[in-house]
Design an enzyme around this catalytic site. Sequence first.
Site, PDB file in Angstrom:
ATOM      1  N   SER A  46       0.946  -1.114   0.429  1.00  0.00           N
ATOM      2  CA  SER A  46      -0.027  -0.018  -0.110  1.00  0.00           C
ATOM      3  C   SER A  46       0.600   1.170  -0.183  1.00  0.00           C
ATOM      4  CB  SER A  46      -0.567   0.210   0.948  1.00  0.00           C
ATOM      5  OG  SER A  46      -1.185   0.995   1.139  1.00  0.00           O
ATOM      6  N   GLU A  47       1.061   2.424  -0.763  1.00  0.00           N
ATOM      7  CA  GLU A  47       1.982   3.316  -1.089  1.00  0.00           C
ATOM      8  C   GLU A  47       1.802   4.747  -0.109  1.00  0.00           C
ATOM      9  OE1 GLU A  47      -0.746   2.565  -3.306  1.00  0.00           O
ATOM     10  OE2 GLU A  47      -1.990   4.219  -4.297  1.00  0.00           O
ATOM     11  N   ASN A  48       1.297   4.216   0.921  1.00  0.00           N
ATOM     12  CA  ASN A  48       0.982   4.861   2.108  1.00  0.00           C
ATOM     13  C   ASN A  48       2.322   4.758   2.821  1.00  0.00           C
ATOM     14  OD1 ASN A  48      -0.792   3.297   2.513  1.00  0.00           O
ATOM     15  ND2 ASN A  48      -1.072   4.348   4.489  1.00  0.00           N
ATOM     16  N   GLY A  49       3.010   3.350   2.811  1.00  0.00           N
ATOM     17  CA  GLY A  49       4.191   3.040   3.605  1.00  0.00           C
ATOM     18  C   GLY A  49       3.892   1.536   3.927  1.00  0.00           C
ATOM     19  N   SER A  88       8.506   3.559   0.080  1.00  0.00           N
ATOM     20  CA  SER A  88       7.575   3.078  -0.847  1.00  0.00           C
ATOM     21  C   SER A  88       7.660   3.670  -1.636  1.00  0.00           C
ATOM     22  CB  SER A  88       6.154   3.960   0.221  1.00  0.00           C
ATOM     23  OG  SER A  88       5.074   2.784  -0.486  1.00  0.00           O
TER      24      SER A  88
END
Lengths: 218, 234
Positions: A46-49, A88
């Site tokens: 998930s690209e928020n980390g 990320s």
Amino acid sequence: MSLSREQLAMRVARELQDGYYVNLGIGIPTLVANYVPEGMNVMLQSENGLLGMGPFPTEQQLDADMINAGKQTVTAVQGASIFSSAESFAMIRGGHVDLTVLGAFEVDVHGNIASWMIPGKLIKGMGGAMDLVAGADNIVVTMTHASKHGESKLLPQCSLPLTGAGCIKKVVTDLAYVEIADGKFWLKERAPGISVDEIVAKTAGELVVPEVVPEMEF
Amino acid sequence: MAGFDKVVGSYAEAMAGLEDGMTVIAGGFGLCGIPENLIAEIKRKGTRDLTIVSNNCGVDGFGLGILLEDRQIKKMVSSYVGENALFEQQLLAGELEVELTPQGTLAEKMRAGGAGIPAFYTATGYGTPVGEGKEVREFNGRPYILEESIRGDFAIVKAWKGDRYGNLVYRHTAQNFNPMAATAGKITVVEIEQLVEPGELEPSQIHTPGIYVDRVIVGSFEKRIEQRTVRSAN
């Protein structure tokens, strides 16, 4: 019958392999997580980390500090890792994610994708989509083959502003599975009960049709 | 310790020196890990014509959204801003400028800014409206665009635990943009949930070393949830 949202997700899930790190976009791509084959392990990024996204939390597990890129509360699986946004996108841009699945408004025979901006309508932003399409080698686009008015979304040239140029090779629509190479669409599979004629009629870009087009399997 | 003790006693002291027209870099993703009390202090101060660099702009009534109420923001540099009605209104009325920036490019702009790198090449945005007017250079046969890094007059950051030296640890996905924001402010202000003494945080587990941090304040947080999604315990 054209594919339902769930069937689209089921077909995309066939692109998964054991040990894959996968980024799923918002909407139909998110549903792919429900169809990971038995015995297969994939790690959702998930690209928020967050690498190793788990299911939604129970009431007891609910934590405002644990969200996914859709800003939904989630959990982490065992073996997950959590990191900064720069880290990320280093994973994403650096080509370390094995499979990226995202939606689109249009794709074209050159592998261009338009998914974030309709001129004249309010523009909310591209979020991480431009980084995802620029960084990933293995991208699957999921979308309907044509608009509600019957206009093809598989075009000779995208008409909307692009999200990325020359980066899309695989498209799963509600009618077909199509690959993009050498400036053409290549029809690989048709949805159960869908005729090749219908797919041809709803594909505006040049489409190469083999003698036999197998039905999709899920 | 005196020279390294960065703890301040009030939010007014934490944001002292913020002036009209300045650029503020803010950590947070959606409403997760946002420096909610530092934002509230900017509203209380009434500072205007701000350029805010943040992935999102909060929601109506919470987070950066509250700075729209008195029109304190001149420009937003963000990747996604669709979560509040007031934002939409001011944008359509031409009262607010927005520079939409891909999320990974935004993170890297902050990281590079803090690391003394003025610009970098990325494939993200090439051939799209984001790439228009930017220098293009090919490496190994692939075109990349040149993106300039960002520094702020202030950076506002939310961390979980911090010590008096400004060493920080973030909690879960509330980390997000905070570590990069922390490096990119001329003055970096951090609000934390728990203050610990130097030595209590394991040195190798510190996310942000105190060298980046100028002021630390201990806050209490609402931590509003934007999309509350749960499953049944069965």
